[in-house]
Each structure stands twice: as C-alpha cells, then as structure tokens.
Design a protein around this motif. Sequence first.
Motif, PDB file in Angstrom:
ATOM      1  N   LYS A  53       0.812  -1.218   0.000  1.00 58.59           N
ATOM      2  CA  LYS A  53       0.000   0.000   0.000  1.00 58.59           C
ATOM      3  C   LYS A  53       0.844   1.266   0.000  1.00 58.59           C
ATOM      4  CE  LYS A  53      -3.063   0.559   2.976  1.00 58.59           C
ATOM      5  NZ  LYS A  53      -3.672   0.755   4.249  1.00 58.59           N
ATOM      6  N   MET A  54       2.098   1.124   0.314  1.00 62.97           N
ATOM      7  CA  MET A  54       2.957   2.278   0.553  1.00 62.97           C
ATOM      8  C   MET A  54       3.003   3.285  -0.597  1.00 62.97           C
ATOM      9  SD  MET A  54       6.202   3.756   0.127  1.00 62.97           S
ATOM     10  CE  MET A  54       7.024   2.410  -0.673  1.00 62.97           C
ATOM     11  N   PRO A  55       3.231   2.883  -1.845  1.00 67.20           N
ATOM     12  CA  PRO A  55       3.325   3.898  -2.905  1.00 67.20           C
ATOM     13  C   PRO A  55       2.058   4.750  -3.030  1.00 67.20           C
ATOM     14  CG  PRO A  55       4.221   1.830  -3.687  1.00 67.20           C
ATOM     15  CD  PRO A  55       3.552   1.539  -2.372  1.00 67.20           C
ATOM     16  N   GLN A  56       0.890   4.136  -2.948  1.00 65.54           N
ATOM     17  CA  GLN A  56      -0.348   4.904  -3.044  1.00 65.54           C
ATOM     18  C   GLN A  56      -0.560   5.772  -1.812  1.00 65.54           C
ATOM     19  OE1 GLN A  56      -2.348   5.452  -5.709  1.00 65.54           O
ATOM     20  NE2 GLN A  56      -3.151   7.026  -4.354  1.00 65.54           N
ATOM     21  N   ASP A  57      -0.215   5.265  -0.635  1.00 70.49           N
ATOM     22  CA  ASP A  57      -0.347   6.062   0.585  1.00 70.49           C
ATOM     23  C   ASP A  57       0.548   7.303   0.533  1.00 70.49           C
ATOM     24  OD1 ASP A  57      -2.150   4.211   1.537  1.00 70.49           O
ATOM     25  OD2 ASP A  57      -0.750   3.283   2.957  1.00 70.49           O
ATOM     26  N   VAL A  58       1.756   7.135   0.016  1.00 70.09           N
ATOM     27  CA  VAL A  58       2.682   8.268  -0.106  1.00 70.09           C
ATOM     28  C   VAL A  58       2.154   9.262  -1.140  1.00 70.09           C
ATOM     29  CG1 VAL A  58       5.019   8.969  -0.799  1.00 70.09           C
ATOM     30  CG2 VAL A  58       4.684   7.003   0.720  1.00 70.09           C
ATOM     31  N   ALA A  61      -0.538  11.259   0.411  1.00 64.65           N
ATOM     32  CA  ALA A  61       0.025  12.248   1.337  1.00 64.65           C
ATOM     33  C   ALA A  61       0.568  13.452   0.569  1.00 64.65           C
ATOM     34  CB  ALA A  61       1.122  11.619   2.192  1.00 64.65           C
ATOM     35  N   PHE A  62       1.229  13.202  -0.563  1.00 68.43           N
ATOM     36  CA  PHE A  62       1.698  14.319  -1.393  1.00 68.43           C
ATOM     37  C   PHE A  62       0.523  15.108  -1.957  1.00 68.43           C
ATOM     38  CE2 PHE A  62       5.996  12.482  -1.453  1.00 68.43           C
ATOM     39  CZ  PHE A  62       6.744  13.644  -1.346  1.00 68.43           C
ATOM     40  N   GLU A  63      -0.520  14.424  -2.384  1.00 63.93           N
ATOM     41  CA  GLU A  63      -1.717  15.125  -2.861  1.00 63.93           C
ATOM     42  C   GLU A  63      -2.257  16.027  -1.769  1.00 63.93           C
ATOM     43  OE1 GLU A  63      -4.580  12.215  -4.135  1.00 63.93           O
ATOM     44  OE2 GLU A  63      -3.278  11.484  -5.745  1.00 63.93           O
ATOM     45  N   SER A  71      -3.186  25.321  -2.174  1.00 59.00           N
ATOM     46  CA  SER A  71      -4.582  25.749  -2.340  1.00 59.00           C
ATOM     47  C   SER A  71      -5.186  25.209  -3.636  1.00 59.00           C
ATOM     48  CB  SER A  71      -4.696  27.276  -2.294  1.00 59.00           C
ATOM     49  OG  SER A  71      -4.229  27.764  -1.065  1.00 59.00           O
ATOM     50  N   LEU A  72      -4.959  23.918  -3.880  1.00 60.91           N
ATOM     51  CA  LEU A  72      -5.476  23.275  -5.079  1.00 60.91           C
ATOM     52  C   LEU A  72      -6.550  22.260  -4.705  1.00 60.91           C
ATOM     53  CD1 LEU A  72      -2.110  22.500  -6.923  1.00 60.91           C
ATOM     54  CD2 LEU A  72      -3.604  24.464  -7.262  1.00 60.91           C
ATOM     55  N   SER A  73      -7.392  21.926  -5.667  1.00 60.92           N
ATOM     56  CA  SER A  73      -8.369  20.860  -5.473  1.00 60.92           C
ATOM     57  C   SER A  73      -7.653  19.518  -5.544  1.00 60.92           C
ATOM     58  CB  SER A  73      -9.451  20.926  -6.552  1.00 60.92           C
ATOM     59  OG  SER A  73      -8.895  20.577  -7.816  1.00 60.92           O
ATOM     60  N   ARG A  74      -8.337  18.454  -5.169  1.00 60.44           N
ATOM     61  CA  ARG A  74      -7.741  17.112  -5.260  1.00 60.44           C
ATOM     62  C   ARG A  74      -7.356  16.824  -6.714  1.00 60.44           C
ATOM     63  NH1 ARG A  74      -5.658  13.524  -1.882  1.00 60.44           N
ATOM     64  NH2 ARG A  74      -7.295  14.019  -0.402  1.00 60.44           N
ATOM     65  N   GLU A  75      -8.260  17.138  -7.639  1.00 59.53           N
ATOM     66  CA  GLU A  75      -7.977  16.880  -9.057  1.00 59.53           C
ATOM     67  C   GLU A  75      -6.761  17.669  -9.542  1.00 59.53           C
ATOM     68  OE1 GLU A  75     -10.061  17.422 -13.429  1.00 59.53           O
ATOM     69  OE2 GLU A  75     -11.350  17.260 -11.670  1.00 59.53           O
ATOM     70  N   GLN A  76      -6.661  18.932  -9.145  1.00 59.90           N
ATOM     71  CA  GLN A  76      -5.511  19.749  -9.546  1.00 59.90           C
ATOM     72  C   GLN A  76      -4.215  19.210  -8.945  1.00 59.90           C
ATOM     73  OE1 GLN A  76      -7.211  23.407  -8.054  1.00 59.90           O
ATOM     74  NE2 GLN A  76      -7.313  24.262 -10.136  1.00 59.90           N
ATOM     75  N   GLN A  78      -3.625  16.074  -8.133  1.00 58.09           N
ATOM     76  CA  GLN A  78      -3.302  14.850  -8.864  1.00 58.09           C
ATOM     77  C   GLN A  78      -2.665  15.175 -10.211  1.00 58.09           C
ATOM     78  OE1 GLN A  78      -7.219  13.081  -8.775  1.00 58.09           O
ATOM     79  NE2 GLN A  78      -6.731  11.843  -6.980  1.00 58.09           N
ATOM     80  N   GLN A  79      -3.192  16.175 -10.893  1.00 61.02           N
ATOM     81  CA  GLN A  79      -2.624  16.581 -12.185  1.00 61.02           C
ATOM     82  C   GLN A  79      -1.205  17.118 -12.004  1.00 61.02           C
ATOM     83  OE1 GLN A  79      -5.500  19.382 -13.667  1.00 61.02           O
ATOM     84  NE2 GLN A  79      -6.919  17.787 -14.345  1.00 61.02           N
ATOM     85  N   TYR A  80      -0.993  17.908 -10.961  1.00 57.09           N
ATOM     86  CA  TYR A  80       0.330  18.460 -10.679  1.00 57.09           C
ATOM     87  C   TYR A  80       1.344  17.330 -10.489  1.00 57.09           C
ATOM     88  CZ  TYR A  80       4.035  21.116  -8.400  1.00 57.09           C
ATOM     89  OH  TYR A  80       5.251  21.668  -8.074  1.00 57.09           O
ATOM     90  N   LEU A  81       0.974  16.346  -9.661  1.00 59.67           N
ATOM     91  CA  LEU A  81       1.878  15.235  -9.388  1.00 59.67           C
ATOM     92  C   LEU A  81       2.061  14.344 -10.612  1.00 59.67           C
ATOM     93  CD1 LEU A  81       0.624  14.558  -5.784  1.00 59.67           C
ATOM     94  CD2 LEU A  81       2.908  15.368  -6.415  1.00 59.67           C
ATOM     95  N   ARG A  82       1.039  14.198 -11.417  1.00 56.56           N
ATOM     96  CA  ARG A  82       1.156  13.426 -12.669  1.00 56.56           C
ATOM     97  C   ARG A  82       2.146  14.108 -13.612  1.00 56.56           C
ATOM     98  NH1 ARG A  82       1.966   9.032 -15.015  1.00 56.56           N
ATOM     99  NH2 ARG A  82       1.033   8.780 -17.035  1.00 56.56           N
ATOM    100  N   ARG A  83       2.087  15.441 -13.683  1.00 62.08           N
ATOM    101  CA  ARG A  83       3.054  16.174 -14.517  1.00 62.08           C
ATOM    102  C   ARG A  83       4.472  15.979 -13.979  1.00 62.08           C
ATOM    103  NH1 ARG A  83      -1.071  20.034 -14.460  1.00 62.08           N
ATOM    104  NH2 ARG A  83       0.016  21.288 -12.905  1.00 62.08           N
TER     105      ARG A  83
END
Length: 96
Positions: A53-58, A61-63, A71-76, A78-83
């Motif tokens: 579970k560790m990679p998803q939990d981390v 936590a970053f999200e 001050s971003l939404s969850r979706e924003q 996630q997009q930031y971290l995906r980039r």
Amino acid sequence: MVEEGVLTALHVAFSRDGPKKCYVTQLIREQAAAVWQLLQQGGVVYVSGSANKMPQDVMTAFEDAVMTAGSLSREQAQQYLRRMELGGRYFVEAWS
C-alpha cells in the motif's frame, strides 16, 4: 552535503524501530508548506519500499500536502503530481 548547501534539513520516519511509530506520510502532511515550496523549486521525489500500500499512501500524502499548501483541489493536485511523474520528478521503486 550540508556544507555544499544540498541538504538543509533531514526528516526521518521509523515505523518499525522504537516505541513510537512515525510514518513518512505523517511527515509529508505535517511539513506540507515546506514540501510545497520544495516542489515549486523543482524538487524531485523518490519513493522506495514495499509495493503493498505504501506507494499509493505516499502519493495520497503528497496530494494532501499540495492541496493544503498550494490551495489546489484534489484533481488539480493529482494533475500536478502526474506532470511531475511525466517530467521525471516523481519516481517510485517498489517491490513485493
């Protein structure tokens, strides 16, 4: 590394050693403002450990940190971290 200015702070988390458990996800959330600042300055994330579970939990936590401090939404967040992943700034090495 301190003398070269590469390392200015070190936060460690031990969930298996000692009487008090401390998880990296805890520290990421507690240090959200510093995490966000480092990411904004081009910081790179390396996640290494159990594939359970560790990679998803981390990632979650970053999200949370990006949402809170940026001050971003969850979706924003996630997009930031995906980039970051696509840009070679978020790496996961996990094993079972």
